[in-house]
Design an enzyme around this catalytic site. Structure first.
Site, PDB file in Angstrom:
ATOM      1  N   HIS A  72       0.863  -1.189   0.000  1.00  0.00           N
ATOM      2  CA  HIS A  72       0.000   0.000   0.000  1.00  0.00           C
ATOM      3  C   HIS A  72       0.895   1.234   0.000  1.00  0.00           C
ATOM      4  O   HIS A  72       1.692   1.432   0.914  1.00  0.00           O
ATOM      5  CB  HIS A  72      -0.941  -0.007   1.202  1.00  0.00           C
ATOM      6  CG  HIS A  72      -2.062  -0.998   1.080  1.00  0.00           C
ATOM      7  ND1 HIS A  72      -2.614  -1.644   2.153  1.00  0.00           N
ATOM      8  CD2 HIS A  72      -2.738  -1.435  -0.019  1.00  0.00           C
ATOM      9  CE1 HIS A  72      -3.580  -2.458   1.738  1.00  0.00           C
ATOM     10  NE2 HIS A  72      -3.674  -2.345   0.424  1.00  0.00           N
ATOM     11  N   GLU A  96       1.836   3.883   2.930  1.00  0.00           N
ATOM     12  CA  GLU A  96       2.319   3.358   4.209  1.00  0.00           C
ATOM     13  C   GLU A  96       3.847   3.384   4.236  1.00  0.00           C
ATOM     14  O   GLU A  96       4.521   2.354   4.216  1.00  0.00           O
ATOM     15  CB  GLU A  96       1.734   1.961   4.427  1.00  0.00           C
ATOM     16  CG  GLU A  96       0.208   2.015   4.508  1.00  0.00           C
ATOM     17  CD  GLU A  96      -0.472   0.649   4.410  1.00  0.00           C
ATOM     18  OE1 GLU A  96       0.212  -0.384   4.462  1.00  0.00           O
ATOM     19  OE2 GLU A  96      -1.722   0.626   4.287  1.00  0.00           O
ATOM     20  N   ARG A 108      -3.012   5.077  -2.211  1.00  0.00           N
ATOM     21  CA  ARG A 108      -2.910   3.727  -1.651  1.00  0.00           C
ATOM     22  C   ARG A 108      -2.674   2.654  -2.724  1.00  0.00           C
ATOM     23  O   ARG A 108      -1.954   1.692  -2.500  1.00  0.00           O
ATOM     24  CB  ARG A 108      -4.217   3.407  -0.909  1.00  0.00           C
ATOM     25  CG  ARG A 108      -4.449   1.949  -0.512  1.00  0.00           C
ATOM     26  CD  ARG A 108      -5.835   1.829   0.100  1.00  0.00           C
ATOM     27  NE  ARG A 108      -6.294   0.461   0.292  1.00  0.00           N
ATOM     28  CZ  ARG A 108      -6.235  -0.209   1.433  1.00  0.00           C
ATOM     29  NH1 ARG A 108      -5.678   0.361   2.492  1.00  0.00           N
ATOM     30  NH2 ARG A 108      -6.715  -1.429   1.534  1.00  0.00           N
ATOM     31  N   HIS A 120       2.503  -3.488   6.931  1.00  0.00           N
ATOM     32  CA  HIS A 120       1.566  -2.413   6.611  1.00  0.00           C
ATOM     33  C   HIS A 120       1.580  -1.393   7.745  1.00  0.00           C
ATOM     34  O   HIS A 120       2.263  -1.554   8.744  1.00  0.00           O
ATOM     35  CB  HIS A 120       0.144  -2.976   6.481  1.00  0.00           C
ATOM     36  CG  HIS A 120      -0.068  -3.852   5.296  1.00  0.00           C
ATOM     37  ND1 HIS A 120      -0.856  -3.475   4.223  1.00  0.00           N
ATOM     38  CD2 HIS A 120       0.387  -5.095   4.990  1.00  0.00           C
ATOM     39  CE1 HIS A 120      -0.867  -4.441   3.320  1.00  0.00           C
ATOM     40  NE2 HIS A 120      -0.124  -5.444   3.767  1.00  0.00           N
ATOM     41  N   GLU A 162       0.454  -4.617  11.103  1.00  0.00           N
ATOM     42  CA  GLU A 162       0.048  -3.223  10.923  1.00  0.00           C
ATOM     43  C   GLU A 162       0.850  -2.429  11.941  1.00  0.00           C
ATOM     44  O   GLU A 162       0.613  -2.524  13.153  1.00  0.00           O
ATOM     45  CB  GLU A 162      -1.455  -3.046  11.160  1.00  0.00           C
ATOM     46  CG  GLU A 162      -2.355  -3.735  10.139  1.00  0.00           C
ATOM     47  CD  GLU A 162      -2.518  -2.954   8.858  1.00  0.00           C
ATOM     48  OE1 GLU A 162      -1.999  -1.810   8.777  1.00  0.00           O
ATOM     49  OE2 GLU A 162      -3.161  -3.471   7.938  1.00  0.00           O
TER      50      GLU A 162
END
Length: 418
Positions: free
Chosen positions: A174, A177, A230, A298, A373
């Site tokens: 993404h 990020e 993104r 991520h 994440e």
């Protein structure tokens, strides 16, 4: 209506002049949908006004917070709409542009590659090339695939011996990020330079294939045009790009993905419609039985998860994976006290079909696939200040070592049984 036309004209002129889009006065609101109608309403709103309302954290699950970036022009209408539905919100980010302006250090030094700033894809690739020159017996540059705009998905192979199981580390799928790509480069450096005996005993027992930016077109676009981008950059009928982490060919588009090209979670026109995911999948398949572990990075939310992102599919070794992520999260917290939530994707966050780690487990048959994440929980969101790159990377690497230690033990046990 005239104000919207004027804004679009200004945006077009800005881009034509080579200036990135600005987000002055854009706020991020935290909203908690209390029922399925609230979830549907928020998604419909974002779909209708996709130029003005953008999810930072999706509205998918009842009683789980969503973070929503709203343009200054839309804020009053947005709040009125929430009020009519009986929904409450709080301002989590007052001005997105101020976070963008503060994300990188005031004085950027480019004398050498480091981890006190963020770097473009070309700078990252140049650094990877330098490693092959500095560590010729250990590091080999590899190309994991290609992009719509013709960029390579470049990485390195790090190997200290023959016959080692392989680990793939995926960063930057993404685009916005940035901490993902930055942390992955830090991991490379740590694998190569750490003098800690416990670290060396683990990392020298694996071969690593590490790709800091698996969506290089999108990542480049976040530097030149739109920091909040993104997706990939392949044009579709109405909008540009698909979500490359919804595009893999395992239960593609079944749930947690959109069929609308303007959506942030657009799954693409078909599985592997994006050249990035198709070519990377071919590279991964080519690793064969050597490939044992897939690690994906991520941001944000501080989660550590394993497959699947599907409500009706459970990993057959879910109990083992749960034990591993619980131990790993403890290792991560031991350095700075950062707390992570752990679990399967569908339980820890929401349903999300077509992800890389679901494909790695479901299609390639890997038993060990995990996704992080990274920091934080929303104060900075995707705009984590550069001075948090090193602490984020340090604590995350502690958790990686925990995972690999457990994998190492499991593989040894399996080998002894045979």
């Amino acid at each position: 209506m005239l104000w919207r036309v004027a804004l679009l004209v200004l945006a077009a002129l800005s881009l034509a002049a080579g200036e990135p889009q600005r987000f002055d006065g854009h706020r991020v609101y935290r909203v908690t949908p209390k029922n399925k109608h609230h979830v549907q309403f928020l998604n419909a709103l974002a779909g209708k006004y996709h130029n003005d309302i953008l999810f930072w954290k999706d509205a998918r699950v009842v009683n789980r917070t969503a973070d929503i970036m709203v343009s200054p022009e839309m804020q009053n209408n947005f709040l009125e709409a929430l009020e009519k539905k009986g929904m409450k919100s709080s301002v989590y980010v007052e001005d997105v542009q101020k976070l963008i302006d503060a994300e990188r250090p005031a004085k950027q030094s480019r004398a050498s590659f480091g981890w006190d700033d963020y770097y473009t894809v070309d700078e990252i690739y140049a650094w990877l090339d330098s490693l092959a020159a500095s560590y010729p017996s250990v590091v080999t540059t590899v190309v994991g695939g290609s992009s719509y705009e013709g960029r390579e998905i470049r990485g390195v192979k790090i190997s200290y011996g023959t016959g080692n199981p392989a680990v793939v580390i995926e960063g930057g799928i993404h685009a916005r990020e940035w901490i993902s790509a930055a942390s992955v480069t830090w991991f490379i450096n740590e694998i190569l330079t750490s003098t800690d005996a416990s670290v060396r005993s683990i990392v020298e027992s694996f071969d690593f294939y590490i790709f800091p930016s698996t969506n290089p077109d999108g990542y480049e676009y976040t530097w030149t045009d739109n920091r909040m981008w993104r997706k990939t950059r392949k044009p579709y009928l109405l909008c540009v790009g698909a979500d490359p982490n919804r595009n893999w060919d395992f239960h593609w588009a079944e749930e947690g993905a959109s069929s609308i090209s303007c959506s942030e979670t657009y799954a693409g026109s078909e599985a592997f419609s994006e050249v990035e995911t198709k070519t990377l999948s071919e590279f991964l398949t080519g690793l064969g039985s050597d490939l044992q572990v897939y690690l994906s990075f991520h941001s944000y939310s501080q989660l550590l998860m394993y497959p699947y992102g599907l409500s009706n599919v459970v990993a057959d070794n879910a109990a083992e994976l749960q034990q591993m992520v619980e131990k790993s999260a403890q290792a991560l917290a031991s350095r700075y006290g950062t707390q992570y939530t752990v679990g399967s994707i569908v339980n820890a966050i929401y349903a999300a079909a077509g992800s890389s780690i679901d494909w790695a487990m479901g299609q390639l048959g890997l038993r060990y696939a995990f996704v992080w994440e990274l920091r934080d929980t929303g104060r900075y969101g995707f705009l984590l200040p550069a001075d948090q790159i090193i602490p984020t990377s340090e604590e995350t690497f502690d958790s990686i070592l925990s995972i690999l230690e457990d994998v190492q033990a499991a593989l040894r046990s399996k080998k002894q049984l045979h």
